[in-house]
Structure formats: structure tokens, C-alpha cells
Design a protein around this motif. Structure first.
Motif, PDB file in Angstrom:
ATOM      1  N   ASP A 234       0.846  -1.193   0.000  1.00  0.00           N
ATOM      2  CA  ASP A 234       0.000   0.000   0.000  1.00  0.00           C
ATOM      3  C   ASP A 234       0.881   1.243   0.000  1.00  0.00           C
ATOM      4  O   ASP A 234       2.041   1.192   0.421  1.00  0.00           O
ATOM      5  CB  ASP A 234      -0.922   0.014   1.224  1.00  0.00           C
ATOM      6  N   HIS A 236       0.433   5.759   0.425  1.00  0.00           N
ATOM      7  CA  HIS A 236      -0.397   6.951   0.591  1.00  0.00           C
ATOM      8  C   HIS A 236       0.457   8.205   0.410  1.00  0.00           C
ATOM      9  O   HIS A 236       1.646   8.215   0.718  1.00  0.00           O
ATOM     10  CB  HIS A 236      -1.083   6.967   1.965  1.00  0.00           C
ATOM     11  N   HIS A 268      -3.088  -1.254   6.217  1.00  0.00           N
ATOM     12  CA  HIS A 268      -3.714  -1.610   4.933  1.00  0.00           C
ATOM     13  C   HIS A 268      -2.937  -2.731   4.252  1.00  0.00           C
ATOM     14  O   HIS A 268      -3.525  -3.696   3.744  1.00  0.00           O
ATOM     15  CB  HIS A 268      -3.787  -0.392   4.009  1.00  0.00           C
TER      16      HIS A 268
HETATM   17 MG    MG Z   1      -4.407   2.355   1.789  1.00  0.00          MG
END
Ligand code: MG
Length: 384
Positions: A234, A236, A268
Motif C-alpha cells: 500500500d 499513501h 492496509h
Molecule cells: Mg491504503
């Protein structure tokens, strides 16, 4: 046939050596009692009652999970008292329904055992899994001289033992203190004049009694399960803010991570790793960004959901390994707190939880400090 299960886990474990009592020791990543609970639930038990020693109540509640699927009841000083306590918790169940009484110390009960017992119960008040005695039986007198006992017709009784609930209740009510201490439930029904038949026993229904039994059980647990590995990734983007949340830990920083939820890339990636291990889609499928319920959500919710999906398959997480990739913030001061948080969220010992941090030597989007990335691996054991 409608049936309930009583799992007796209140024994003293006096022969099992040092450490926690048998039901709470880990076997293949799961508490011993949890193996029976999962197996009997998966086999179709309408209700499961776990009978425990008073000092183990908190531990048992944690292992048992939701009270709707498993009620925790305090047992007595003897096995018979504990079974009575378990039966009392089923007082509103119909007398014609069946009850399986099982020792938590026999973790490898499976649906095939339950089916055989319920079939045998069609024509009797009770059914007992039993194995014919195959060793030659020796009796030794006080001076150690031996004689050989006939073994014809002798069987070793195991659990779970299945009964008509009404018949077992009545039999325990009729059992007199002068009758001594029963060592299984079938003899209580036999004494009351009920009919008990044998069903096929199974070496897999072995009882954990001595420390060495756990060594053998670990090997059986491996043979009774498959190991799966899942991977998650993941990333961000950074935006305005004053902290980031990673692996459930709030870390002060001059920027925040931008996302629909709390943008915890660590959780995540880990959630996707668990889902990957059981082949059950990904976090975006189960928690779509289009759903306003997950706006600013604590990502622990996503991890808990993935854990529940693993457990619903009778599985257990063995270990996890998370790698966080960024130039800033500096994560090493928070590594231990992140491990402790994941250990709590996953109910794993600390040494089964790894959190690592690295940079990309100022290359790529993490190197330019545009955002942060996370990778995770999860190892899961599932029933074979
Ligand atoms: Mg995420």
C-alpha cells in the motif's frame, strides 16, 4: 439432528508440566481449546458451552470470542461437576436434542467424528468413540510380578461422547455421591440404565496429558493444517497535517497521510496480506472508498475484519512481517510501539510480529518524500 456441545476445560493439568493449563497453551498458533471450539462450530453445533476453572475466566473469554457462538461457564472441582455446570447452561435446550461432551485436551476432533456419533445416537441414549485395545495388558502385583489380562472386548473410550440431552441430564441427576467419581459421561448414563453404543474411535482424538504429548500434537497440528502466505502493498500521499498513523500508532510529523480512512498504510498492507493468504479479495473490495462509513476510519477495523475471515475458516495467523518505506518521519523510535499494537490487534506473541523501516535512498516517490509505502507478509495456518 439439532445438537449442542459442552467442552470441558476446567481440569488441573497437573501432569502436563510447567506453563499455563492445557486448554490455553498454543498449538499450531491457536489455543488448544480453540481447536475443539472451531471444529465443533464448523461441524454444526447450535450452541457451544466452554466450561473453565474460575481463575481462567478472563483467558477463556478471550479464546471463546463472541458469547453468541460460545458461552463461557465456570466449572467445579471435579470433571462431573464441570459437566453438570455445562448442562445447566443448556437448560432451555430440548431434551430430545443431542449434546456432545468433549474434553478440551483432545484438540483434533473433526466433523467426521461428529457425524459418526450422531448416526450412532439414532439407536441409543449415548454413543462413545472407542478404539480396541491393541497392546497386551499386564497386571503387576505388589512385588512386581506380572500376569496377563485378557483384552478381548476391551476398548479405550475417547471424547466427544454424544447423548440424548434428556438422558444425560437425568443420569447425572440420578448419580449418587456413593457411586464415586465418573471418569467419563457414558458411565453415568450406563449406571442409570441407559443404552450406550460404540462409534469408531480415532488416534487423532488423542488426549494431551503429558508434556511429550504436546510435541506429538504439534506434529499432528502441522499435518492437520496447511501453511499459506499472503502479501500486501500500500502507499499513501503526504498532505497537510501534523501526524501520521502507522501500524495503529500515532506518530507526530509535519505532514499527514492523505486517504479515505486514517491512511494507515501499514495496517492496509497487513490487511491485504491476511486476505491474500486466504484468497479472499482485497481491502478495496471489502471496504470500498465509495462507502462513507470508512471515512476517517481507524484501520484496525479493516484488520479485525480480515482476522475474522481467517478465523471463520478455522485458520490462525502464525506471524506477520511489515516493512515501512519512507524518508520521513523517522520510524525507529516507534517500531516497538507498532509491534506491540500489532501484537494486541492480532493476538500474537511479540516475537511473531515484525515491523521494519527502510528508505529508498532518496529515489522514487518515497525518496522525493511525496508519500510513504508499506509492504507486509502474513503466514496463516488453515485446516487441511
Ligand atoms: Mg491504503
Amino acid at each position: 439432528m439439532e445438537w449442542s456441545a459442552v467442552i470441558v476445560a476446567a481440569g488441573a493439568s497437573s501432569r502436563a508440566g510447567a506453563g499455563p493449563r492445557k486448554p490455553w497453551r498454543r498449538l499450531g498458533g491457536r489455543a488448544v481449546a480453540r481447536w475443539s471450539l472451531d471444529a465443533l462450530s464448523a461441524a454444526g453445533a447450535g450452541r457451544v458451552v466452554l466450561v473453565v476453572a474460575p481463575e481462567d475466566e478472563a483467558l477463556a473469554a478471550e479464546v471463546a470470542g463472541s458469547p453468541e457462538t460460545c458461552a463461557v461457564v465456570i466449572g467445579g472441582a471435579t470433571r462431573a461437576q464441570s459437566v453438570r455446570a455445562g448442562l445447566a447452561a443448556l437448560s432451555d435446550a430440548p431434551a430430545a436434542s443431542a449434546v456432545l461432551v468433549h474434553d478440551a485436551a483432545r484438540p483434533f476432533v473433526a466433523e467426521r467424528h461428529v457425524r459418526a456419533l450422531l448416526d450412532a445416537l439414532e439407536h441409543a441414549d449415548g454413543a462413545v468413540p472407542a478404539l480396541p485395545v491393541s497392546d497386551t495388558l499386564k497386571r503387576a502385583n505388589a512385588t512386581g510380578e506380572t500376569s496377563t489380562a485378557a483384552r478381548e472386548g476391551l476398548n479405550r473410550a475417547q471424547t466427544p461422547q454424544a447423548f440424548r440431552l434428556g438422558a444425560l441430564r437425568d443420569a447425572y441427576a440420578a448419580w449418587e455421591p456413593g457411586d464415586g467419581e465418573p471418569t467419563d459421561d457414558a458411565q453415568v448414563v450406563e449406571r442409570a440404565g441407559g443404552s450406550v453404543v460404540l462409534a469408531p474411535g480415532d488416534p487423532m482424538l488423542m488426549k494431551l496429558t503429558y508434556p511429550e504429548d504436546f510435541t506429538m500434537a504439534e506434529a499432528l497440528a502441522r499435518s492437520a493444517s496447511v501453511t499459506r502466505v499472503g502479501h500486501g502493498f500500500d502507499a499513501h500521499r503526504f498532505g497537510p497535517g501534523d501526524h501520521v498513523t502507522l501500524c495503529g500508532v500515532r506518530i507526530p510529523h509535519g505532514q499527514a497521510l492523505i486517504g479515505h480512512s486514517d491512511a494507515d498504510a501499514g495496517l492496509h498492507a497487513l490487511t491485504d496480506a491476511l486476505l491474500g493468504a486466504i484468497g479472499d479479495g482485497d481491502i478495496g473490495e471489502h471496504f470500498p472508498a465509495s462507502d462513507s462509513r470508512w471515512r476517517d476510519a481507524d484501520s484496525a477495523v479493516f484488520l479485525a475484519d480480515a482476522m475474522a475471515r481467517v478465523q471463520a475458516r478455522g485458520g490462525a495467523v502464525v506471524n506477520v512481517d511489515v516493512t515501512l518505506i519512507c524518508e520521513q518521519p523517522r520510524l525507529s523510535p516507534y517500531r516497538q510501539a507498532m509491534r506491540e499494537r500489532l501484537s494486541a490487534l492480532l493476538d500474537l506473541p511479540l516475537d511473531a510480529v515484525s515491523v521494519k523501516a527502510t528508505t529508498t535512498e532518496q529515489m522514487g516517490f518515497t525518496g522525493r518524500r511525496e508519500g510513504l509505502a508499506a509492504q507486509a507478509l502474513a503466514v496463516v495456518q488453515l485446516p487441511a
